[in-house]
Design an enzyme around this catalytic site. Structure first.
Site, PDB file in Angstrom:
ATOM      1  CG  LEU A  75      -9.855   9.547 -12.033  1.00 57.51           C
ATOM      2  CD1 LEU A  75     -11.319   8.551 -11.837  1.00 57.51           C
ATOM      3  CD2 LEU A  75      -9.889  10.589 -13.049  1.00 57.51           C
ATOM      4  CB  CYS A  76      -4.660  10.601  -7.136  1.00 58.88           C
ATOM      5  SG  CYS A  76      -5.201   9.746  -5.523  1.00 58.88           S
ATOM      6  CG  HIS A  77      -7.770  16.302  -6.253  1.00 61.92           C
ATOM      7  ND1 HIS A  77      -8.481  15.358  -6.075  1.00 61.92           N
ATOM      8  CD2 HIS A  77      -8.474  17.133  -7.417  1.00 61.92           C
ATOM      9  CE1 HIS A  77      -9.845  15.664  -6.440  1.00 61.92           C
ATOM     10  NE2 HIS A  77      -9.697  16.692  -7.230  1.00 61.92           N
ATOM     11  CG  MET A 113      -6.017   7.441  -2.549  1.00 64.49           C
ATOM     12  SD  MET A 113      -6.233   5.768  -2.275  1.00 64.49           S
ATOM     13  CE  MET A 113      -5.265   4.904  -3.376  1.00 64.49           C
ATOM     14  CD  GLU A 114      -2.104  11.642  -1.719  1.00 61.42           C
ATOM     15  OE1 GLU A 114      -2.266  12.217  -2.751  1.00 61.42           O
ATOM     16  OE2 GLU A 114      -3.121  11.344  -0.837  1.00 61.42           O
ATOM     17  CG  ASP A 128      13.981  -4.211  -5.827  1.00 64.18           C
ATOM     18  OD1 ASP A 128      14.251  -4.799  -6.508  1.00 64.18           O
ATOM     19  OD2 ASP A 128      14.829  -3.128  -5.581  1.00 64.18           O
TER      20      ASP A 128
END
Length: 160
Positions: A75-77, A113-114, A128
């Site tokens: 649902l993120c644009h 969010m980015e 990692d």
């Protein structure tokens, strides 16, 4: 408290309609820490890690992740990002790295969010690349530091 914007009144998930929102410049800054043994930090900074340049690789991974946020978070644009920066600062007092990511866009929705995705993937990449020598590493404190722009204006996390 505000209602959840990604749910209909029936509880169904939807992507928020931002078509009526004005385009504004938006900025978000996120942070996190990767805590490790001092020997691991020294190895990362020496450039002699088995997998190569740990810091440069983590920086690029974070930038790439920000550009793919809409593919990872439902649902993120998808956004036309105008800037993404990832800074990895060694901090012997942890010991480890303090990681910050900045994301910018001129658009109709925010870039929190980015920035959070960039900082998270940069930390995961550090983990990692160094896990072969330090299985006790921890990723801590992922969070939003600051946001600017949009209808809700500016917000900054208070010092804890």
């Amino acid at each position: 408290m505000s209602s959840l914007t990604h749910l209909t009144s029936h509880g169904e998930a939807v992507m928020v309609d931002v078509s009526d929102k004005a385009e504004t410049e938006r900025v978000a800054i996120a942070e996190a820490r990767v805590v490790m043994r001092m020997e691991t930090l020294e190895l990362a900074l020496s450039g002699n890690a088995e997998k190569g340049d740990v810091v440069a690789t983590a920086r690029i991974a974070g930038i790439m992740a920000a550009k793919k946020t809409h593919e990872l978070i439902p649902l993120c644009h998808p956004l036309l990002l105008t800037k993404v920066g990832v800074d990895l600062e060694p901090d012997p007092s942890l010991p480890g790295f303090r990681v910050q990511a900045l994301a910018k866009v001129k658009g109709q929705t925010g870039v929190e969010m980015e920035a959070l995705t960039a900082v998270s993937v940069a930390c995961l990449t550090l983990y990692d690349m160094l896990k072969a020598v330090d299985r006790f590493m921890r990723i801590e404190g992922i969070g939003l530091l600051e946001k600017q722009g949009g209808k809700s204006g500016s917000w900054k996390r208070e010092k804890e």
